[in-house]
Motif scaffolding. Structure first.
Motif, PDB file in Angstrom:
ATOM      1  N   GLU A 135       0.823  -1.214   0.000  1.00 30.79           N
ATOM      2  CA  GLU A 135       0.000   0.000   0.000  1.00 30.79           C
ATOM      3  C   GLU A 135       0.852   1.257   0.000  1.00 30.79           C
ATOM      4  O   GLU A 135       0.499   2.258  -0.627  1.00 30.79           O
ATOM      5  CB  GLU A 135      -0.929  -0.019   1.211  1.00 30.79           C
ATOM      6  N   ARG A 136       1.994   1.226   0.708  1.00 30.48           N
ATOM      7  CA  ARG A 136       2.885   2.391   0.690  1.00 30.48           C
ATOM      8  C   ARG A 136       3.440   2.632  -0.703  1.00 30.48           C
ATOM      9  O   ARG A 136       3.502   3.772  -1.181  1.00 30.48           O
ATOM     10  CB  ARG A 136       4.028   2.160   1.678  1.00 30.48           C
ATOM     11  N   LEU A 137       3.861   1.561  -1.361  1.00 37.07           N
ATOM     12  CA  LEU A 137       4.373   1.710  -2.721  1.00 37.07           C
ATOM     13  C   LEU A 137       3.284   2.173  -3.690  1.00 37.07           C
ATOM     14  O   LEU A 137       3.539   2.987  -4.588  1.00 37.07           O
ATOM     15  CB  LEU A 137       4.974   0.389  -3.193  1.00 37.07           C
ATOM     16  N   MET A 138       2.088   1.651  -3.522  1.00 33.42           N
ATOM     17  CA  MET A 138       0.985   2.079  -4.383  1.00 33.42           C
ATOM     18  C   MET A 138       0.640   3.545  -4.142  1.00 33.42           C
ATOM     19  O   MET A 138       0.343   4.302  -5.079  1.00 33.42           O
ATOM     20  CB  MET A 138      -0.234   1.201  -4.120  1.00 33.42           C
ATOM     21  N   LEU A 139       0.705   3.971  -2.866  1.00 33.95           N
ATOM     22  CA  LEU A 139       0.438   5.381  -2.563  1.00 33.95           C
ATOM     23  C   LEU A 139       1.524   6.281  -3.151  1.00 33.95           C
ATOM     24  O   LEU A 139       1.230   7.358  -3.697  1.00 33.95           O
ATOM     25  CB  LEU A 139       0.353   5.564  -1.050  1.00 33.95           C
ATOM     26  N   GLU A 140       2.775   5.851  -3.071  1.00 34.01           N
ATOM     27  CA  GLU A 140       3.872   6.613  -3.662  1.00 34.01           C
ATOM     28  C   GLU A 140       3.703   6.717  -5.172  1.00 34.01           C
ATOM     29  O   GLU A 140       3.931   7.779  -5.768  1.00 34.01           O
ATOM     30  CB  GLU A 140       5.202   5.949  -3.320  1.00 34.01           C
ATOM     31  N   ARG A 141       3.285   5.631  -5.807  1.00 31.10           N
ATOM     32  CA  ARG A 141       3.059   5.669  -7.250  1.00 31.10           C
ATOM     33  C   ARG A 141       1.907   6.595  -7.600  1.00 31.10           C
ATOM     34  O   ARG A 141       1.954   7.340  -8.604  1.00 31.10           O
ATOM     35  CB  ARG A 141       2.785   4.263  -7.785  1.00 31.10           C
ATOM     36  N   GLU A 142       0.875   6.599  -6.779  1.00 29.87           N
ATOM     37  CA  GLU A 142      -0.259   7.483  -7.035  1.00 29.87           C
ATOM     38  C   GLU A 142       0.154   8.946  -6.910  1.00 29.87           C
ATOM     39  O   GLU A 142      -0.213   9.779  -7.755  1.00 29.87           O
ATOM     40  CB  GLU A 142      -1.386   7.160  -6.053  1.00 29.87           C
ATOM     41  N   PHE A 143       0.933   9.249  -5.861  1.00 30.28           N
ATOM     42  CA  PHE A 143       1.411  10.627  -5.707  1.00 30.28           C
ATOM     43  C   PHE A 143       2.315  11.021  -6.862  1.00 30.28           C
ATOM     44  O   PHE A 143       2.268  12.165  -7.350  1.00 30.28           O
ATOM     45  CB  PHE A 143       2.161  10.771  -4.380  1.00 30.28           C
ATOM     46  N   ASP A 160       2.241   9.850  -9.902  1.00 29.86           N
ATOM     47  CA  ASP A 160       1.406  10.069 -11.087  1.00 29.86           C
ATOM     48  C   ASP A 160       0.713  11.422 -11.031  1.00 29.86           C
ATOM     49  O   ASP A 160       0.612  12.132 -12.050  1.00 29.86           O
ATOM     50  CB  ASP A 160       0.370   8.949 -11.205  1.00 29.86           C
ATOM     51  N   ARG A 161       0.233  11.788  -9.842  1.00 31.75           N
ATOM     52  CA  ARG A 161      -0.419  13.089  -9.703  1.00 31.75           C
ATOM     53  C   ARG A 161       0.580  14.232  -9.917  1.00 31.75           C
ATOM     54  O   ARG A 161       0.257  15.247 -10.556  1.00 31.75           O
ATOM     55  CB  ARG A 161      -1.055  13.205  -8.328  1.00 31.75           C
ATOM     56  N   ALA A 211       1.199  14.529 -13.600  1.00 33.64           N
ATOM     57  CA  ALA A 211       0.087  15.198 -14.276  1.00 33.64           C
ATOM     58  C   ALA A 211       0.100  16.699 -13.999  1.00 33.64           C
ATOM     59  O   ALA A 211      -0.123  17.525 -14.898  1.00 33.64           O
ATOM     60  CB  ALA A 211      -1.239  14.585 -13.827  1.00 33.64           C
ATOM     61  N   SER A 212       0.391  17.071 -12.733  1.00 35.46           N
ATOM     62  CA  SER A 212       0.443  18.495 -12.386  1.00 35.46           C
ATOM     63  C   SER A 212       1.599  19.197 -13.092  1.00 35.46           C
ATOM     64  O   SER A 212       1.443  20.319 -13.586  1.00 35.46           O
ATOM     65  CB  SER A 212       0.583  18.650 -10.875  1.00 35.46           C
ATOM     66  N   ALA A 213       2.765  18.540 -13.161  1.00 36.99           N
ATOM     67  CA  ALA A 213       3.916  19.146 -13.837  1.00 36.99           C
ATOM     68  C   ALA A 213       3.661  19.305 -15.324  1.00 36.99           C
ATOM     69  O   ALA A 213       4.054  20.313 -15.928  1.00 36.99           O
ATOM     70  CB  ALA A 213       5.165  18.304 -13.596  1.00 36.99           C
ATOM     71  N   THR A 214       2.997  18.330 -15.914  1.00 33.72           N
ATOM     72  CA  THR A 214       2.664  18.447 -17.339  1.00 33.72           C
ATOM     73  C   THR A 214       1.709  19.600 -17.584  1.00 33.72           C
ATOM     74  O   THR A 214       1.894  20.388 -18.532  1.00 33.72           O
ATOM     75  CB  THR A 214       2.043  17.127 -17.830  1.00 33.72           C
ATOM     76  N   ALA A 215       0.696  19.719 -16.727  1.00 35.99           N
ATOM     77  CA  ALA A 215      -0.236  20.837 -16.860  1.00 35.99           C
ATOM     78  C   ALA A 215       0.461  22.174 -16.626  1.00 35.99           C
ATOM     79  O   ALA A 215       0.181  23.169 -17.315  1.00 35.99           O
ATOM     80  CB  ALA A 215      -1.400  20.662 -15.880  1.00 35.99           C
TER      81      ALA A 215
END
Length: 396
Positions: free
Chosen positions: A315-323, A325-326, A329-333
């Motif tokens: 779950e920690r790794l999945m949360l890190e991957r989610e952050f 990814d976000r 996405a924010s840097a691209t925007a």
């Protein structure tokens, strides 16, 4: 009329003398030669009139005419483009309008700088233009070293910025109309190049920061995915969350089976004898279910490498991957927004008045110059005369 000195005479029969007054002849006026001599000897002639006469001779007989080419422009950004029209440009020239004040001041300072002189000299021959033989000796340029050229340039070129209208006025003087226009056109081109470089630098700085943020986000995403892959390889499990869900489902199913077996045992004990083999079978099944449930629970919650620890790391790794990814996405925007904003804030020069070809020389201002010299010398002479008179009076 002057009276002659009295004369004393004695009249017959009177003992006292009689004084007689007689009218003398009037004094003749001074000769013109004496007036001219007094005029030439007077200090006012040599300290005021003679210098004024020399200045008059220079301006009206020797001074070369100087022609002025004038241009006006406004420094604007793309953000003002929707409001930029012919009416707004005319309004800016006559009393309204905005503009990029900081950039306009930078352009004005550049136009009066040594850098502008050197760049203009590389495009047009400033030394040759301002040192022409047809110009009078006093007004033309006599040296070609950069420092004196810059000093002479600042006396012949002026740039003023009007804060109320945001219009910058450029005025160039030379001894020929075409030379003044050529210099003004060159300076406008240099100003546009400067503004473009400033705008490009600001745009590159904004995009560079956005690109750096995007690289950081991409690196974070790659690291998070690599860490998740290494975890799956180490645990030999693609989805720890699914495994935990399956384990919970298994335990729940065994607990349901245990509950059913206990119910079955109670039911059979109601009508069977205690030594009935069927009861022993049911008891064995119940014992097996209880042991299996304890084993499953211990395997998932106790010791090293339990399913609970595996699920927490997953779950920690999945949360890190989610952050990550976000963040990506924010840097691209942000990069896209920075690119759009950089294009919108790009600064450019809008020419309001193009450099003109002068017809009549505006310089030198002969009457104003001669009058200023005469008034200045007269005031200085009057002050000096009063000081000298005061000192003589105190000396007596």
């Amino acid at each position: 009329m002057k009276l002659s000195p009295p004369t004393t005479a004695f009249e017959p029969g009177r003992a006292e003398p009689v004084t007689a007054w007689s009218e003398a002849a009037p004094t003749p006026p001074p000769k013109p030669e004496r007036r001219l001599a007094r005029f030439l000897r007077h200090p006012f002639t040599w300290f005021v009139l003679v210098p004024t006469l020399l200045v008059t001779v220079y301006f009206y007989g020797i001074a070369s005419p100087q022609f002025v080419s004038e241009a006006r422009f406004v420094v604007r950004s793309r953000a003002d483009a929707p409001q930029l029209s012919l009416g707004s440009v005319i309004s800016a020239a006559t009393g309204g309008g905005g503009g990029a004040t900081a950039e306009a001041n930078s352009v004005r300072d550049f136009l009066m700088s040594h850098d502008a002189v050197m760049r203009a000299q590389a495009r047009v021959d400033l030394v040759g233009i301002w040192s022409r033989e047809d110009a009078d000796f006093y007004a033309r340029l006599h040296h070609d070293d950069p420092e004196r050229l810059t000093k002479f340039y600042n006396s012949m070129v002026s740039a003023s910025f009007d804060t109320s209208t945001s219009v910058t006025t450029l005025r160039v003087r030379s001894f020929r109309p075409e030379d003044s226009k050529a210099i003004a056109v060159t300076l406008l081109s240099l100003s546009e190049a400067l503004v473009n470089s400033l705008s490009e630098r600001a745009r590159e700085d904004a995009l560079r920061i956005a690109r750096a943020e995007l690289l950081v986000a991409e690196h974070r995403v790659a690291e998070s995915r690599a860490a998740l892959t290494r975890f799956r390889e180490a645990q030999q499990d693609l989805d720890s969350a699914g495994t935990a869900t399956a384990a919970a489902t298994t335990i729940s199913a065994m607990e349901s089976a245990l509950t059913a077996a206990n119910a079955e045992l109670r039911e059979r004990m109601a009508f069977m004898r205690p030594d009935n083999p069927a009861l022993q079978v049911t008891r064995n099944r119940i014992a097996a279910l209880e042991r299996q449930i304890e084993v499953e629970r211990a395997r998932r919650t106790q010791g090293e490498g339990t399913l609970a620890q595996q699920l927490g790391n997953f779950e920690r790794l999945m949360l890190e991957r989610e952050f990550a990814d976000r963040q990506l996405a924010s840097a691209t925007a942000s990069l896209e927004a920075a690119r759009v904003e950089a294009q919108r804030q790009q600064v450019y020069i809008a020419r309001v008045v193009e450099p003109n070809l002068a017809v009549h020389p505006l310089y030198p201002r002969k009457l104003i110059s001669v009058g200023s010299v005469f008034l200045g010398l007269s005031v200085a002479f009057g002050i000096g005369w009063l000081l000298v008179a005061g000192m003589r009076e105190h000396a007596v």
